[in-house]
Enzyme design. Structure first.
Site, short mmCIF file in Angstrom:
data_model
loop_
_atom_site.label_atom_id
_atom_site.label_comp_id
_atom_site.label_asym_id
_atom_site.label_seq_id
_atom_site.Cartn_x
_atom_site.Cartn_y
_atom_site.Cartn_z
N TYR A 260 -13.76 61.27 -40.99
CA TYR A 260 -15.19 61.25 -41.29
C TYR A 260 -15.59 60.37 -42.48
O TYR A 260 -16.78 60.12 -42.67
CB TYR A 260 -15.70 62.68 -41.47
CG TYR A 260 -15.64 63.44 -40.17
CD1 TYR A 260 -16.59 63.22 -39.18
CD2 TYR A 260 -14.60 64.33 -39.91
CE1 TYR A 260 -16.53 63.87 -37.97
CE2 TYR A 260 -14.53 65.00 -38.69
CZ TYR A 260 -15.48 64.77 -37.73
OH TYR A 260 -15.41 65.42 -36.52
N PHE B 240 -18.31 76.19 -40.04
CA PHE B 240 -19.35 76.12 -39.02
C PHE B 240 -19.07 75.01 -38.04
O PHE B 240 -18.18 74.20 -38.24
CB PHE B 240 -20.74 75.93 -39.66
CG PHE B 240 -20.84 74.77 -40.61
CD1 PHE B 240 -21.13 73.49 -40.15
CD2 PHE B 240 -20.66 74.95 -41.98
CE1 PHE B 240 -21.24 72.43 -41.02
CE2 PHE B 240 -20.76 73.89 -42.86
CZ PHE B 240 -21.06 72.63 -42.38
N ARG C 194 -10.97 56.17 -28.72
CA ARG C 194 -11.02 54.77 -29.16
C ARG C 194 -11.98 53.91 -28.32
O ARG C 194 -11.72 52.74 -28.07
CB ARG C 194 -9.62 54.14 -29.14
CG ARG C 194 -8.60 54.89 -29.97
CD ARG C 194 -8.90 54.79 -31.46
NE ARG C 194 -7.87 55.44 -32.27
CZ ARG C 194 -7.95 56.69 -32.72
NH1 ARG C 194 -9.02 57.43 -32.47
NH2 ARG C 194 -6.97 57.21 -33.44
N ARG C 195 -13.07 54.53 -27.89
CA ARG C 195 -14.06 53.76 -27.12
C ARG C 195 -15.43 53.79 -27.80
O ARG C 195 -16.44 53.40 -27.19
CB ARG C 195 -14.18 54.31 -25.70
CG ARG C 195 -12.87 54.31 -24.93
CD ARG C 195 -13.09 54.63 -23.47
NE ARG C 195 -11.83 54.97 -22.79
CZ ARG C 195 -11.75 55.23 -21.50
NH1 ARG C 195 -12.84 55.19 -20.74
NH2 ARG C 195 -10.58 55.54 -20.95
N GLY C 196 -15.50 54.28 -29.03
CA GLY C 196 -16.76 54.29 -29.76
C GLY C 196 -17.67 55.46 -29.45
O GLY C 196 -18.84 55.47 -29.84
N LEU C 197 -17.15 56.51 -28.78
CA LEU C 197 -18.01 57.63 -28.36
C LEU C 197 -18.54 58.39 -29.57
O LEU C 197 -19.75 58.67 -29.67
CB LEU C 197 -17.24 58.58 -27.43
CG LEU C 197 -17.17 58.19 -25.96
CD1 LEU C 197 -16.49 56.85 -25.74
CD2 LEU C 197 -16.45 59.28 -25.16
N LEU C 198 -17.66 58.73 -30.51
CA LEU C 198 -18.11 59.47 -31.68
C LEU C 198 -19.05 58.62 -32.52
O LEU C 198 -20.05 59.13 -33.05
CB LEU C 198 -16.91 59.92 -32.51
CG LEU C 198 -17.22 60.63 -33.83
CD1 LEU C 198 -18.14 61.82 -33.62
CD2 LEU C 198 -15.94 61.07 -34.53
#
Length: 428
Positions: free
Chosen positions: A138, A428, A105-109
């Protein structure tokens, strides 16, 4: 706090966190973070790092680092996806995505996905693809589930198959081969099948090595499977199957083995029928698990009693994110002739706009337009529709597509839907 312009509301990385691509020196730490995210034993062995590293494109492998320690992972590689009609479409395949539980929840993705999409557009990729470990993640990045899979378990005691079957009746033959032979024969069969079935994705040499037990990661659990090919009367290899079986016996000392198909690919219907018939005729086998098949696979209806094939899994498989609407829609064919104006909404600012599609069974043209929209939809819904596996009318009923022109959803379904279900056999 500043905000990510590609994903409104997503914060930029907090102070002290750095996103970047990898160097070779980062590999062990990055793999540790990947294992952590997937809740596997965290520390990779030197042997694992040595096997994995040569297959990473470091320029497409990124991480987020906190005080020098990797806390999020992301990797992509070049891929082709077969569109409806058989054309290969360039894609960036996203994989190895993880964020450590300490840094959620820190915007990394969001930041890693934003960087990947920007680079993919520069490369000229038409689509982005992934296999979603968790469904809810997603869609907010513009991905939609475009191909699904079904797994059946066949009870051969009920299937009513002829117990006297000893081989194909069409002049072909089934041959057992080893992994080395399959590495030589399999790719040509797979490419022939991929050219004819939308949803299938390209395989690299590394894929074939892993499927046949070659150059494995030391910690991988590997049990050697069987491989069999179907050779037509002409002598051409038109299909193959890879399978393994467990052991099981009942109280009466009768075998109750379950055979699991790991991979079955056929370039012709004759090969597909023969390979299914073969795995259902192996001595001691009582149950056959089909592996990941298209929802409209031939298997159940090949059985005299289709109820002997019970669905044990049905789930989303390949997710598609359209990066270039014009090239994506022009790459595929359509079920009939017609025109449609689509207003595509994209919070990521990549593929949004209004497009006029003029389509026909032979192909299509697509261009931006100022005409009134027939349908308004999010780019994720366009991804779900792209391979012909979803219904526009169903999405309208769900409130995910807005129909502005009466009958537009029915016209869109006539254009987009395909005769067969999309199929992606590969994780994959």
């Amino acid at each position: 706090m500043t905000f990510d312009p590609a994903l409104p509301g997503a914060p930029s990385l907090p102070a002290g966190l750095v996103q970047r691509t990898l160097t070779e020196e980062d590999a062990a730490d990055w793999i540790r973070a990947l294992h952590t995210g997937f809740v596997r034993p965290p520390t990779p062995s030197p042997e694992e790092v040595a096997v994995r590293l040569p297959h990473f494109d470091l320029a497409r492998t990124r991480g987020v680092f906190d005080a020098g320690r990797c806390v999020a992972t992301f990797r992509s590689f070049a891929q082709e996806v077969t569109a409806v009609g058989g054309a290969p479409v360039t894609a960036t395949a996203v994989t190895n995505v993880s964020v450590s539980a300490t840094h959620r929840r820190r915007g990394l993705l969001s930041r890693m996905m934003e960087a990947e999409f920007a680079e993919a557009r520069e490369r000229g990729d038409v689509l982005a693809t992934l296999i979603a470990a968790e469904y809810p993640i997603y869609g907010r990045f513009g991905f939609g589930p475009a191909a699904w899979y079904t797994q059946w378990k066949v009870d051969l005691r009920r299937a009513a198959l002829d117990p006297r079957w000893s081989g194909p009746e069409d002049g072909g033959r089934i041959d057992l081969v080893d992994g080395e032979a399959l590495r030589k024969l399999g790719p040509e069969v797979y490419e022939a099948a991929r050219a004819a079935r939308h949803g299938m994705v390209s395989r690299c040499t590394r894929d074939w090595e892993r499927r046949t037990g070659w150059n494995l990661v030391p910690d991988d659990t590997w049990r050697e499977p069987f491989h069999a090919t179907y050779r037509a009367a002409s002598g051409a290899v038109e299909g193959y199957v890879t399978y393994a079986a467990d052991e099981g016996w009942d109280d009466g000392n009768q075998p109750l083995l379950t055979l699991t198909v790991r991979d079955l690919v056929a370039a012709t219907p004759a090969a597909e029928r023969a390979l299914w018939r073969y795995v259902c005729a192996i001595d001691w086998v009582t149950f056959v698990k089909s592996g990941h098949r298209a929802p409209d696979d031939l298997l159940p209806m090949l059985l005299p009693d289709p109820r002997a094939a019970r669905v044990v899994t049905h789930s989303d498989m390949l997710w598609v994110r359209v990066l270039d609407v014009i090239r994506a829609l022009e790459a595929r064919t359509y079920g009939t002739a017609g025109s449609l104006v689509l207003d595509v909404r994209d919070a990521g600012g990549i593929a949004g706009g209004r497009y006029r599609l003029d389509a026909a069974p032979e192909g299509a043209s697509c261009a931006r337009t100022a005409q009134a929209a027939d349908l308004t939809l999010d780019v994720a819904e366009l991804g779900a529709l792209y391979l012909g596996d979803e219904s526009v009318e169903r999405l309208v009923a769900l409130g995910r597509v807005e129909e502005s022109a009466p009958g537009a959803a029915a016209r869109a379904d006539a254009l987009f839907r395909a005769a067969r279900r999309a199929w992606c056999p590969d994780i994959f």
